[in-house]
Design an enzyme around this catalytic site. Structure first.
Site, PDB file in Angstrom:
ATOM      1  N   ILE A  71       0.849  -1.193   0.000  1.00 16.01           N
ATOM      2  CA  ILE A  71       0.000   0.000   0.000  1.00 16.01           C
ATOM      3  C   ILE A  71       0.883   1.241   0.000  1.00 16.01           C
ATOM      4  CG2 ILE A  71      -1.852   1.214   1.226  1.00 16.01           C
ATOM      5  CD1 ILE A  71      -2.172  -1.490   2.838  1.00 16.01           C
ATOM      6  N   CYS A  72       0.534   2.187  -0.856  1.00 16.69           N
ATOM      7  CA  CYS A  72       1.285   3.438  -0.897  1.00 16.69           C
ATOM      8  C   CYS A  72       0.532   4.447  -0.044  1.00 16.69           C
ATOM      9  CB  CYS A  72       1.387   3.904  -2.347  1.00 16.69           C
ATOM     10  SG  CYS A  72       2.219   5.470  -2.526  1.00 16.69           S
ATOM     11  N   LEU A  73       0.940   4.555   1.227  1.00 15.89           N
ATOM     12  CA  LEU A  73       0.225   5.425   2.169  1.00 15.89           C
ATOM     13  C   LEU A  73       1.279   6.075   3.064  1.00 15.89           C
ATOM     14  CD1 LEU A  73      -2.599   6.226   3.327  1.00 15.89           C
ATOM     15  CD2 LEU A  73      -2.436   4.248   4.827  1.00 15.89           C
TER      16      LEU A  73
END
Ligand SMILES: [Zn+2]
Ligand SMILES: [Zn+2]
Ligand SMILES: [Zn+2]
Ligand SMILES: [Zn+2]
Ligand SMILES: [Zn+2]
Ligand SMILES: [Zn+2]
Ligand SMILES: [Zn+2]
Ligand SMILES: [Zn+2]
Lengths: 418, 158
Positions: B97-99
């Protein structure tokens, strides 16, 4: 100096009587003009009142008390004008006729005792309660009686290093100003020079607030400067700072330097005095200082030589600069001086065919092995293997080691692991 | 054998699990916690249900949290688990996840709950099911651990 063993229940008057006995021994009756009324016992900026016990005056083991002869004029220290200094959180009676307002209740006394904290570097290597003492600004002595302090603002000012008015009772000294000094309450004082640094953001957790990080209710705690102030227990704060140091993630704030931000990220939530990083312990605190100094140096326009690492400042805006040891290099790419302007490196496919690039000694080999200045902040970055996607630990800029510009999809597909 | 978790770290995780039980994040249920907090690394598995009125309505996703002994000072590793990885512009097909709060913007004041809330809102605000533009390239080259990736955070508001 006179050493005496006195039970804590002894009153100030009884102590004076004992003192007179030993002082008057061997004197003629004419010289015995001293009496308890002429003596003042001075401790922590106050002349102690006769009917208080030493215990009530917060006098502990191995305390040095100062005895002075009262002055002739009306401002004798035994005169009943002494009021309890108004410390944060403690109310005082202002009536001059009440004699029991020097030290209020035992509970208040207990809370006074540990309302201030510092880090004892000399002996305890720990956060400890602080004892407040007043030293004459002129002679440095502790035989000083401060004028009553009734305003909380004044206290804030004094804690910040402001001077307090009063009278020095040392013979031959006419000092009228004193400085607040701090001593560690946890170890036996080794004399007047045994002092410590007061840390104002360490406070008693009077409201039983849970630590933002571990959820435990502890005291004392670190309070960040946000409003309402978020807190962290000391052990979490220690780990938090050690982590910030390891990851080079301190926050830079003009006027403060490198510091820690409230874990909730509050814009105004900071550690405002870097001495709080003493809690890191001696070795890590030294690392912190090195880090903070380097940060400061880079922020003020400093450069590190790409060859020998020497720090220096070159205020010109030239591409090329020369370090104190004579190494000439390009500030943009860190390369030893290439011909002409630096055009930041073209992608490697073009590199292979570009005559100019080859001439400029921008060879693949040097690209992979040297230190380069961060395109965002000019901090020297060393690539520790891995991919070409480099993140500057200092300014968080993400850039491509090869292109020396922002990291992008292009770089990922062309030379991510080049 | 791996070194045991520091007590403070285990207690913090325990507190978070207790709080999560008392006050669950809507749409998120705890599937399995760590058997014991004595291991060096600990897995917490959550089930996220696609909320009504969103493009993930009726779908179910498995999310795994893995903490190391530096938690909460270091961020947890958070990955969607097969078989069903949400089709989302910030979620790679390997579950990464790109968070930003899982990387640069992590703070020890954040919790498992807070991360779940962010992921739920990230899913709920999505209007179009698609993978990140660099998905194919990323999954070929990325390591197993998303924290080994230096993320360029896409716009969190997508
Ligand atoms: Zn000490
Ligand atoms: Zn003096
Ligand atoms: Zn804590
Ligand atoms: Zn805050
Ligand atoms: Zn040099
Ligand atoms: Zn150059
Ligand atoms: Zn930088
Ligand atoms: Zn590139």
């Amino acid at each position: 100096m006179l050493e005496m063993q006195i039970p804590p229940s002894t009153t100030v008057r009884q102590l004076k009587d004992q003192l007179l006995l030993s002082m008057n021994a061997g004197l003629t009756s004419q010289e015995k003009d001293l009496n308890t009324k002429n003596l003042a016992i001075i401790f922590a900026g106050k002349a102690l009142q006769d009917d208080h016990s030493l215990q009530e005056c917060l006098i502990r083991d191995a305390t040095i008390l100062h005895v002075a002869r009262s002055r002739e004029d009306s401002s004798t220290p035994t005169h009943d004008t002494q009021q309890e200094s108004l410390l944060p959180g403690v109310s005082t009676s202002k009536s001059d006729t009440e004699s029991d307002h020097l030290i209020v209740t035992r509970e208040q006394a207990a809370s006074l005792q540990c309302a201030f904290y510092g880090y004892c570097r000399e002996s305890c290597s720990d956060v400890t309660a602080v004892l407040l003492r007043f030293a004459c600004d002129k002679c440095g002595g502790f035989v000083f009686v401060v004028d009553p302090i009734t305003e909380l603002d004044t206290w804030e000012d004094i804690l910040d290093g402001g001077k307090v008015h009063g009278v020095c009772y040392k013979d031959d000294c006419d000092g009228t100003d004193a400085n607040l000094i701090f001593k560690c309450a946890a170890h036996q004082s080794r004399g007047q020079s045994d002092r410590m640094h007061y840390l104002r953001q360490i406070k008693l957790n009077l409201m039983d607030i849970a630590c933002t990080t571990c959820g435990d209710v502890k005291t004392p705690v670190i309070t960040f400067s946000c409003d309402p102030s978020h807190i962290m227990c000391l052990s979490c704060f220690q780990q938090y700072c050690a982590h910030l140091l390891a990851e080079r993630r301190f926050t830079w704030v003009a006027n403060l330097g490198s510091t820690a931000r409230c874990p909730f990220g509050c814009a105004d939530g900071l550690i405002v005095d870097p001495h709080h990083f003493y809690v890191l312990g001696r070795r890590l605190y030294e690392n912190y200082k090195d880090f903070a100094a380097e940060e400061c140096f880079l922020r003020s326009g400093g450069t590190y030589c790409s060859t020998c690492g020497a720090p220096f400042v070159d205020e010109s805006s030239n591409f090329f600069t020369t370090c104190p040891n004579g190494h000439r290099f390009c500030r943009k790419c860190g390369d030893i001086a290439h011909a002409g302007e630096c055009d930041a490196l073209p992608p490697p496919e073009q590199l292979a065919v570009s005559e100019k690039a080859r001439e400029n000694a921008h060879s693949r080999q040097t690209i992979l092995s040297t230190t380069k200045p961060c395109p965002g902040c000019a901090a020297p970055i060393e690539r520790n293997g891995g991919c070409m996607h480099v993140i500057c630990a200092r300014c968080k800029k993400e850039f491509c080691w090869i292109c020396q510009t922002d990291w992008g999809i292009d770089c990922m597909s062309r030379h991510w692991f080049a | 054998m791996a070194a045991p978790f520091p007590v403070s770290c285990a207690r913090r995780i325990q507190k978070e699990l207790t709080a999560l039980h008392a006050e669950p994040v809507p749409g998120v249920t705890l599937k399995s916690g760590p058997d014991t907090l004595a291991d060096k690394s600990t897995d917490i598995n959550m089930i996220i249900k696609g909320a009504e009125g969103t493009i993930y309505n009726g779908e179910e996703f498995n999310l795994r949290f893995r903490m190391n002994e530096r938690y909460p000072f270091e961020s947890p590793e958070v990955v969607f688990q097969p078989p069903n990885i949400p089709l989302h512009p910030h979620i790679y097909s390997n579950g990464h996840i790109c968070l930003s709060i899982l990387g640069n913007d992590w703070s020890p004041a954040l919790t498992i709950s807070a991360v779940c809330l962010s992921i739920v809102s990230m899913l709920s605000s999505c209007k179009e099911k698609k993978r990140p533009p660099d998905d194919q390239f990323y999954i070929r080259t990325a390591s197993m651990n998303p924290k080994a990736t230096r993320w360029m955070y896409h716009d969190d508001n997508v």
